[in-house]
Motif scaffolding. Structure first.
Motif, short mmCIF file in Angstrom:
data_model
loop_
_atom_site.label_atom_id
_atom_site.label_comp_id
_atom_site.label_asym_id
_atom_site.label_seq_id
_atom_site.Cartn_x
_atom_site.Cartn_y
_atom_site.Cartn_z
N ARG A 139 5.40 2.81 5.51
CA ARG A 139 5.29 4.04 6.30
C ARG A 139 3.90 4.67 6.11
O ARG A 139 3.27 5.07 7.08
CB ARG A 139 6.39 5.03 5.91
N GLU A 140 3.44 4.71 4.87
CA GLU A 140 2.13 5.31 4.59
C GLU A 140 1.01 4.54 5.27
O GLU A 140 0.03 5.13 5.73
CB GLU A 140 1.91 5.32 3.07
N GLU A 141 1.15 3.22 5.36
CA GLU A 141 0.13 2.37 5.97
C GLU A 141 0.32 2.20 7.47
O GLU A 141 -0.42 1.45 8.11
CB GLU A 141 0.13 1.00 5.28
N HIS A 142 1.33 2.86 8.04
CA HIS A 142 1.64 2.74 9.46
C HIS A 142 1.90 1.29 9.85
O HIS A 142 1.54 0.85 10.93
CB HIS A 142 0.53 3.35 10.33
N ASP A 143 2.54 0.56 8.93
CA ASP A 143 2.91 -0.83 9.18
C ASP A 143 4.35 -0.83 9.70
O ASP A 143 5.30 -0.97 8.95
CB ASP A 143 2.79 -1.65 7.90
N TYR A 144 4.49 -0.66 11.00
CA TYR A 144 5.81 -0.50 11.60
C TYR A 144 6.63 -1.78 11.56
O TYR A 144 7.85 -1.73 11.42
CB TYR A 144 5.68 0.04 13.03
N GLN A 145 5.97 -2.93 11.66
CA GLN A 145 6.69 -4.19 11.53
C GLN A 145 7.21 -4.36 10.11
O GLN A 145 8.35 -4.79 9.91
CB GLN A 145 5.80 -5.36 11.92
N GLY A 146 6.38 -4.02 9.15
CA GLY A 146 6.81 -4.09 7.76
C GLY A 146 7.96 -3.13 7.48
O GLY A 146 8.93 -3.48 6.80
N GLU A 147 7.87 -1.94 8.02
CA GLU A 147 8.92 -0.95 7.83
C GLU A 147 10.23 -1.44 8.45
O GLU A 147 11.30 -1.34 7.84
CB GLU A 147 8.52 0.39 8.43
N ASN A 156 12.51 0.65 -1.95
CA ASN A 156 12.13 2.00 -1.53
C ASN A 156 10.61 2.20 -1.61
O ASN A 156 10.02 2.79 -0.71
CB ASN A 156 12.85 3.05 -2.37
N ARG A 157 9.99 1.67 -2.67
CA ARG A 157 8.52 1.77 -2.79
C ARG A 157 7.83 0.99 -1.67
O ARG A 157 6.84 1.45 -1.11
CB ARG A 157 8.05 1.25 -4.16
N MET A 158 8.37 -0.17 -1.34
CA MET A 158 7.78 -0.95 -0.25
C MET A 158 7.93 -0.23 1.09
O MET A 158 6.99 -0.21 1.89
CB MET A 158 8.41 -2.35 -0.18
N PRO A 169 -5.51 -7.78 1.48
CA PRO A 169 -4.08 -7.46 1.55
C PRO A 169 -3.84 -5.96 1.36
O PRO A 169 -4.49 -5.31 0.55
CB PRO A 169 -3.47 -8.26 0.41
N SER A 170 -2.91 -5.44 2.11
CA SER A 170 -2.54 -4.03 1.98
C SER A 170 -1.67 -3.87 0.74
O SER A 170 -1.22 -4.84 0.13
CB SER A 170 -1.77 -3.58 3.22
N ASN A 171 -1.41 -2.62 0.38
CA ASN A 171 -0.51 -2.34 -0.73
C ASN A 171 0.87 -2.93 -0.45
O ASN A 171 1.49 -3.52 -1.33
CB ASN A 171 -0.43 -0.83 -0.99
N LEU A 172 1.35 -2.78 0.79
CA LEU A 172 2.65 -3.36 1.14
C LEU A 172 2.64 -4.86 0.94
O LEU A 172 3.58 -5.42 0.37
CB LEU A 172 3.03 -3.03 2.58
N HIS A 173 1.60 -5.53 1.37
CA HIS A 173 1.54 -6.99 1.24
C HIS A 173 1.53 -7.40 -0.23
O HIS A 173 2.18 -8.39 -0.61
CB HIS A 173 0.33 -7.55 1.97
#
Length: 186
Positions: free
Chosen positions: A118-126, A111-113, A12-16
């Protein structure tokens, strides 16, 4: 020969990780808002109780929106437990001030998410998080306004009830909101 990574084998990524933690925050907020609503309800303040019961449903739905996003993106997760809630308050002002602090904390979490996406280039998440960021502006403004009205009421909660009945009607469900896992309740 190429190999495929199955979603459950992905790290899992940091976002996940943050999204999974946010499910716990949202479900805990739903419980906290029930405690706040019942505090008002027990004091025969039905309009204030209505606002907080409605907030509870919205927070539950927010958690379910995140769960739907995780499921739809094959992101492995487990439903986290939630913290205990505060049930005792000394005043209506204390209840609403706690709600405002909670909403500001949730804004920081989203905001942290968004930064992680953005940092992980997860455009769907963003993109998914944009709705929540806009929602948090409304949530903070609502609790901030309610706190200001309570402070100006000089302890007359019946004036606050009249304000809430007149100026804080239940809002229709936002058609742009992300889908929920299971039916939405707000």
């Amino acid at each position: 020969m190429t190999t495929m990574t199955i979603a459950s084998e992905q790290k899992p990524s940091n976002l996940h990780r943050l999204l999974t933690e946010q499910v716990a925050h949202e479900l805990a907020a739903a419980q906290q808002y029930i405690a706040m609503a019942t505090w008002f309800d027990a004091r025969d303040l039905p309009q204030l109780a209505r606002v907080f019961y409605r907030q509870s449903l919205e927070e539950r739905d927010h958690g379910m929106m995140i769960i739907r996003f995780l499921l739809d993106n094959d992101i492995p997760f487990s439903i986290p437990g939630i913290d205990t809630v505060q049930n005792e308050f000394d005043s209506a002002r204390e209840v609403v001030a706690a709600a405002l602090r909670q909403e500001r904390s949730v804004t920081d979490q989203f905001n942290r998410m968004a930064a992680a996406a953005r940092e992980e280039h997860d455009y769907q998440g963003e993109q998914f998080l944009q709705w929540f960021l806009a929602e948090q502006v409304e949530e903070v403004a609502k609790m901030s306004t309610l706190l200001n009205v309570i402070e100006r009421s000089n302890g007359n909660l019946f004036d606050v009830e009249a304000f809430v009945a007149r100026d804080m009607p239940d809002e229709p469900q936002d058609p742009t909101a992300p889908g929920t896992a299971g039916p939405a309740v707000s």
